[in-house]
Design a protein around this motif. Structure first.
Motif, PDB file in Angstrom:
ATOM      1  N   GLU A  92       0.852  -1.182   0.000  1.00 56.46           N
ATOM      2  CA  GLU A  92       0.000   0.000   0.000  1.00 56.46           C
ATOM      3  C   GLU A  92       0.888   1.232   0.000  1.00 56.46           C
ATOM      4  O   GLU A  92       1.818   1.345   0.798  1.00 56.46           O
ATOM      5  CB  GLU A  92      -0.942   0.005   1.208  1.00 56.46           C
ATOM      6  N   ALA A  93       0.599   2.138  -0.915  1.00 55.23           N
ATOM      7  CA  ALA A  93       1.384   3.376  -1.024  1.00 55.23           C
ATOM      8  C   ALA A  93       0.594   4.380  -1.844  1.00 55.23           C
ATOM      9  O   ALA A  93      -0.177   4.004  -2.731  1.00 55.23           O
ATOM     10  CB  ALA A  93       2.731   3.098  -1.692  1.00 55.23           C
ATOM     11  N   THR A 139     -13.471  -5.804  -3.556  1.00 54.75           N
ATOM     12  CA  THR A 139     -14.271  -4.617  -3.858  1.00 54.75           C
ATOM     13  C   THR A 139     -13.387  -3.384  -4.015  1.00 54.75           C
ATOM     14  O   THR A 139     -13.816  -2.392  -4.605  1.00 54.75           O
ATOM     15  CB  THR A 139     -15.308  -4.370  -2.751  1.00 54.75           C
ATOM     16  N   ALA A 140     -12.146  -3.468  -3.544  1.00 57.72           N
ATOM     17  CA  ALA A 140     -11.203  -2.364  -3.744  1.00 57.72           C
ATOM     18  C   ALA A 140     -10.861  -2.173  -5.214  1.00 57.72           C
ATOM     19  O   ALA A 140     -10.350  -1.121  -5.600  1.00 57.72           O
ATOM     20  CB  ALA A 140      -9.922  -2.608  -2.952  1.00 57.72           C
ATOM     21  N   ALA A 141     -11.158  -3.178  -6.054  1.00 63.52           N
ATOM     22  CA  ALA A 141     -10.946  -3.013  -7.491  1.00 63.52           C
ATOM     23  C   ALA A 141     -11.770  -1.858  -8.029  1.00 63.52           C
ATOM     24  O   ALA A 141     -11.344  -1.138  -8.935  1.00 63.52           O
ATOM     25  CB  ALA A 141     -11.311  -4.304  -8.223  1.00 63.52           C
ATOM     26  N   ALA A 142     -12.966  -1.670  -7.472  1.00 62.28           N
ATOM     27  CA  ALA A 142     -13.849  -0.593  -7.922  1.00 62.28           C
ATOM     28  C   ALA A 142     -13.842   0.599  -6.979  1.00 62.28           C
ATOM     29  O   ALA A 142     -14.021   1.739  -7.409  1.00 62.28           O
ATOM     30  CB  ALA A 142     -15.281  -1.115  -8.058  1.00 62.28           C
ATOM     31  N   ALA A 146      -7.621   5.289  -0.056  1.00 61.80           N
ATOM     32  CA  ALA A 146      -6.354   5.953  -0.340  1.00 61.80           C
ATOM     33  C   ALA A 146      -5.203   5.006  -0.029  1.00 61.80           C
ATOM     34  O   ALA A 146      -5.202   4.334   1.007  1.00 61.80           O
ATOM     35  CB  ALA A 146      -6.233   7.225   0.498  1.00 61.80           C
ATOM     36  N   GLY A 147      -4.259   4.915  -0.925  1.00 65.73           N
ATOM     37  CA  GLY A 147      -3.123   4.021  -0.747  1.00 65.73           C
ATOM     38  C   GLY A 147      -3.317   2.661  -1.378  1.00 65.73           C
ATOM     39  O   GLY A 147      -2.396   1.840  -1.389  1.00 65.73           O
ATOM     40  N   SER A 152      -5.606  -2.045  -6.267  1.00 68.59           N
ATOM     41  CA  SER A 152      -6.784  -1.984  -7.119  1.00 68.59           C
ATOM     42  C   SER A 152      -6.425  -2.292  -8.567  1.00 68.59           C
ATOM     43  O   SER A 152      -7.124  -3.056  -9.253  1.00 68.59           O
ATOM     44  CB  SER A 152      -7.423  -0.597  -7.020  1.00 68.59           C
ATOM     45  N   ALA A 153      -5.326  -1.722  -9.051  1.00 67.61           N
ATOM     46  CA  ALA A 153      -4.902  -1.947 -10.437  1.00 67.61           C
ATOM     47  C   ALA A 153      -4.594  -3.416 -10.687  1.00 67.61           C
ATOM     48  O   ALA A 153      -4.958  -3.970 -11.734  1.00 67.61           O
ATOM     49  CB  ALA A 153      -3.677  -1.091 -10.752  1.00 67.61           C
ATOM     50  N   SER A 154      -3.949  -4.065  -9.732  1.00 71.59           N
ATOM     51  CA  SER A 154      -3.610  -5.477  -9.921  1.00 71.59           C
ATOM     52  C   SER A 154      -4.857  -6.351  -9.900  1.00 71.59           C
ATOM     53  O   SER A 154      -4.949  -7.338 -10.645  1.00 71.59           O
ATOM     54  CB  SER A 154      -2.604  -5.943  -8.853  1.00 71.59           C
TER      55      SER A 154
END
Length: 244
Positions: A92-93, A139-142, A146-147, A152-154
């Motif tokens: 996370e960054a 659900t973080a894909a959508a 923050a961070g 999410s991209a992966s």
């Protein structure tokens, strides 16, 4: 629930969710090939599943081997009927503050390495004209916090790979889907929920998904009754993402 296949490969099996899925499938009489990326993870799954085939898979190395078509640890996977992909490293960054080398390494591991695994295993499934592949997304894909931009991209990239696999190979007996899980009462999810108990108040069902609930749902998605659930993403979050 009927499972025509007899052999499942679980990537990232040492996670709490991976272990729950492995127990569910073992109880159904399915032969297991289980992977982890660390010695601690290998020891955990070896103790829990002494009859399983255990593989240490370094996804970054696998991605690099794939570029030159060299042999890799993937050769230890012997023609599974089912693939359940729980593999995900932790990073996370903030996008503007991340180190370029960390971003490159993370994407190589979680996108390129995953693509190499899916390519290798789906080719074996094609030989049998049978296979079912499930990607564990989030659900973080959508809706990333923050961070979580790289995470999410992966996950979005993984969903795209699995969706395309089902489009390309469905006529030849190989299907796929992704499961977007919300907050799960396991692993890092448990730590987060303990530190942020107010989070469950945002969920209409007022609690997180349990690892056992997720595992049983994934077992159903592997079953013959769910074969027509192909090239799509299913959300299992208790209604979290339905809310404003």
């Amino acid at each position: 629930m009927h499972l025509s296949g007899t052999h499942a490969c679980i990537l990232g099996a040492s996670s709490d969710l991976g272990m729950a899925i492995a127990h569910t499938l073992a109880d159904a009489g399915i032969e297991l090939t289980l992977s982890a990326c660390s010695e601690q993870g290998i020891n955990r799954i070896t103790l829990a599943f002494p009859a399983a085939t255990i593989l240490k898979l370094d996804m970054k190395e696998i991605a690099q081997y794939a570029m030159t078509d060299r042999a890799s640890e993937l050769d230890g996977i012997d023609s599974p009927d089912y693939l359940i992909d729980c593999m995900q490293t932790d990073f996370e960054a903030f996008i503007a503050g991340a180190e370029s080398s960390d971003v490159t390494s993370y994407m190589e591991t979680n996108i390129s390495g995953r693509a190499a695994c899916l390519r290798h295993i789906s080719r074996m499934m094609l030989g049998k004209r049978f296979g079912r592949c499930i990607f564990i997304s989030s659900t973080a894909a959508a809706l990333p916090n923050a961070g979580q931009g790289f995470y999410s991209a992966s996950k979005l990239a993984g969903e795209a790979l699995y969706r395309s696999l089902g489009v390309e190979l469905g006529k030849r007996g190989v299907t796929s889907c992704s499961v977007r899980l919300g907050y799960v009462q396991s692993g890092r999810g448990t730590d987060f929920l303990e530190k942020n108990p107010q989070t469950t108040g945002r969920i209409p069902m007022a609690r997180a998904v349990t690892a056992q609930e997720a595992a049983r749902s994934i077992a159903f998605l592997l079953s013959d009754d769910a074969q027509m659930i192909n090239s799509t993403t299913i959300t299992m979050d208790g209604g979290l993402t339905a809310c404003k």
